[in-house]
Design a protein around this motif. Structure first.
Motif, mmCIF file in Angstrom:
data_model
loop_
_atom_site.group_PDB
_atom_site.id
_atom_site.type_symbol
_atom_site.label_atom_id
_atom_site.label_comp_id
_atom_site.label_asym_id
_atom_site.label_seq_id
_atom_site.Cartn_x
_atom_site.Cartn_y
_atom_site.Cartn_z
ATOM 1 N N THR A 23 2.856 48.524 17.565
ATOM 2 C CA THR A 23 3.372 47.400 18.338
ATOM 3 C C THR A 23 3.756 47.776 19.749
ATOM 4 O O THR A 23 3.942 46.917 20.597
ATOM 5 C CB THR A 23 4.606 46.816 17.640
ATOM 6 O OG1 THR A 23 5.598 47.853 17.508
ATOM 7 C CG2 THR A 23 4.246 46.301 16.258
ATOM 8 N N ALA A 146 9.070 52.859 13.962
ATOM 9 C CA ALA A 146 8.251 51.712 13.556
ATOM 10 C C ALA A 146 7.440 51.150 14.713
ATOM 11 O O ALA A 146 6.327 50.653 14.515
ATOM 12 C CB ALA A 146 9.139 50.631 12.953
ATOM 13 N N GLY A 151 5.483 48.623 12.737
ATOM 14 C CA GLY A 151 6.358 47.648 13.350
ATOM 15 C C GLY A 151 7.153 46.798 12.389
ATOM 16 O O GLY A 151 7.657 47.265 11.363
ATOM 17 N N ASP A 152 7.248 45.517 12.727
ATOM 18 C CA ASP A 152 8.033 44.562 11.945
ATOM 19 C C ASP A 152 7.250 43.946 10.793
ATOM 20 O O ASP A 152 7.773 43.092 10.079
ATOM 21 C CB ASP A 152 8.536 43.434 12.863
ATOM 22 C CG ASP A 152 9.536 43.941 13.882
ATOM 23 O OD1 ASP A 152 10.222 44.938 13.588
ATOM 24 O OD2 ASP A 152 9.619 43.349 14.980
ATOM 25 N N GLU A 153 5.988 44.380 10.631
ATOM 26 C CA GLU A 153 5.166 43.845 9.544
ATOM 27 C C GLU A 153 5.081 44.810 8.369
ATOM 28 O O GLU A 153 4.997 44.384 7.216
ATOM 29 C CB GLU A 153 3.765 43.519 10.054
ATOM 30 C CG GLU A 153 3.746 42.413 11.113
ATOM 31 C CD GLU A 153 2.334 42.093 11.559
ATOM 32 O OE1 GLU A 153 1.379 42.733 11.035
ATOM 33 O OE2 GLU A 153 2.170 41.224 12.429
ATOM 34 N N GLU A 161 7.657 49.350 4.517
ATOM 35 C CA GLU A 161 8.359 48.109 4.815
ATOM 36 C C GLU A 161 8.525 47.926 6.312
ATOM 37 O O GLU A 161 8.311 48.859 7.104
ATOM 38 C CB GLU A 161 9.735 48.131 4.137
ATOM 39 C CG GLU A 161 9.676 48.224 2.617
ATOM 40 C CD GLU A 161 11.048 48.285 1.983
ATOM 41 O OE1 GLU A 161 12.055 48.238 2.747
ATOM 42 O OE2 GLU A 161 11.133 48.380 0.742
ATOM 43 N N ALA A 162 8.904 46.715 6.698
ATOM 44 C CA ALA A 162 9.171 46.432 8.109
ATOM 45 C C ALA A 162 10.208 47.416 8.630
ATOM 46 O O ALA A 162 11.234 47.657 7.994
ATOM 47 C CB ALA A 162 9.665 45.002 8.276
ATOM 48 N N GLY A 163 9.917 48.013 9.795
ATOM 49 C CA GLY A 163 10.860 48.917 10.426
ATOM 50 C C GLY A 163 10.818 50.349 9.949
ATOM 51 O O GLY A 163 11.602 51.181 10.428
#
Length: 322
Positions: A23, A146, A151-153, A161-163
């Motif tokens: 990201t 991340a 990233g956040d996905e 997981e996200a992050g």
């Protein structure tokens, strides 16, 4: 926590890694300038890995790790050149989830089964920054936040997981930007090729060049790698010219990012010249319309239709896909 890494399948995740830049926007660490390379930090130094290059590593760290930027620490330093941005890198790798400490995936550290990636902006940023600037022959640890990972996905199929941050342990076997091997003389009447300091070709068409009825090719540099098969994924630098005018219509050397794709996914004359070539080679091929983009017509308006084409190709990698 001490972990002995199990060997998992590489193919599916490798495709994802090569097609996801993360990201974050490209930044200064996307160069091979020694002043701008990812550096060691508290997170990467918190990871230990056994030092036997070319063997499955034993890796240990206390999760979770919380890096703010991608950090890179050498376990063992090779004697090769640092890997530059845009190189075709051949690696063995072991990946971990930096939050949970769980194993994600590994190659099997068997000769001929390594992963191959272009160190370009499409590669997952954390992995790219781990490899770039690392000397060939090194084992290196990378820890990526991340923002340089998923990233956040996240990537749920792999328990990311996200992050989540990622931990990479990479053995860098090669980082190629140009063909290598023994120079060869082209047949009489072929276009001549001169290379600049970066390996970019300049092609000169001979006076009175006669267009062949079928494709003709010649090896200019004989590499020593495996021979390409039609089902391989190949990694190439190339320059394409109009034989009639000498004008370049396409090339990869202009932005320094090699092309990767199926050996069978090109026009007929190109694929026929490519299959059987050894990795590390440079070759030139002259392709008439019948084995290129066909003759121009009302139904065939491709801008290259009806043209005889000349390609100079550096073959930097080939990976079996079946």
């Amino acid at each position: 926590m001490r972990r002995i890494l199990p060997v998992l399948t590489v193919a599916a995740l490798a495709v994802t890694l090569a097609g996801c830049a993360g990201t974050a926007e490209p930044d200064a660490t996307s160069t091979a300038n020694a002043d701008e390379c990812a550096v060691s930090g508290s997170s990467s130094e918190a990871v230990t890995a056994s030092s036997d290059f070319g063997t499955l590593p034993t890796v240990s760290f206390d999760a979770p790790l919380e890096p703010e930027v991608t950090e890179r620490t050498l376990v063992t330093q090779g004697d090769g050149d640092p890997a530059p941005h845009g190189a075709v890198a051949t690696i063995d790798y072991s990946f971990y989830n930096g939050r949970s400490g769980e194993v994600i995936e590994s190659t099997d550290y068997t000769d001929g089964q390594q992963a191959v990636f272009v160190l370009g902006d499409q590669l997952l940023a954390g992995l790219r920054k781990t490899i770039e600037c690392t000397p060939v022959g090194s084992r290196v640890i990378g820890v990526a936040p991340a923002a340089d990972a998923f990233g956040d996905e996240g990537l749920s199929d792999y328990g990311i997981e996200a992050g989540d941050p990622l931990v990479f342990v990479v053995d860098l076997l090669a980082a190629e930007t140009r063909a290598w091997g023994e120079p060869q003389d082209a047949p009489d009447g072929f276009p001549t090729v001169e290379l600049d300091d970066d390996g970019r070709p300049t092609v000169t068409m001979p006076d009175g060049f006669e267009t062949p009825k079928t494709s003709e090719s010649a090896v200019l540099i004989q590499g020593d790698g495996r021979a390409v098969e039609e089902t391989d994924q190949v990694y190439i630098q190339y320059q394409g010219l109009d034989a009639a005018t000498g004008e370049i219509f396409d090339e990869t050397w202009d932005d320094g990012n090699p092309y990767s794709g199926s050996a069978s996914g090109f026009i007929t004359g190109f694929t026929d010249a490519l299959v059987g070539q050894k990795v590390g080679s440079q070759f030139i091929v002259v392709i008439p319309p019948a084995e290129g983009y066909g003759e121009a017509s009302d139904d065939n308006t491709n801008e290259l239709a009806g043209k005889t084409l000349v390609f100079v190709v550096d073959l930097l990698g080939a990976v079996p896909t079946v």
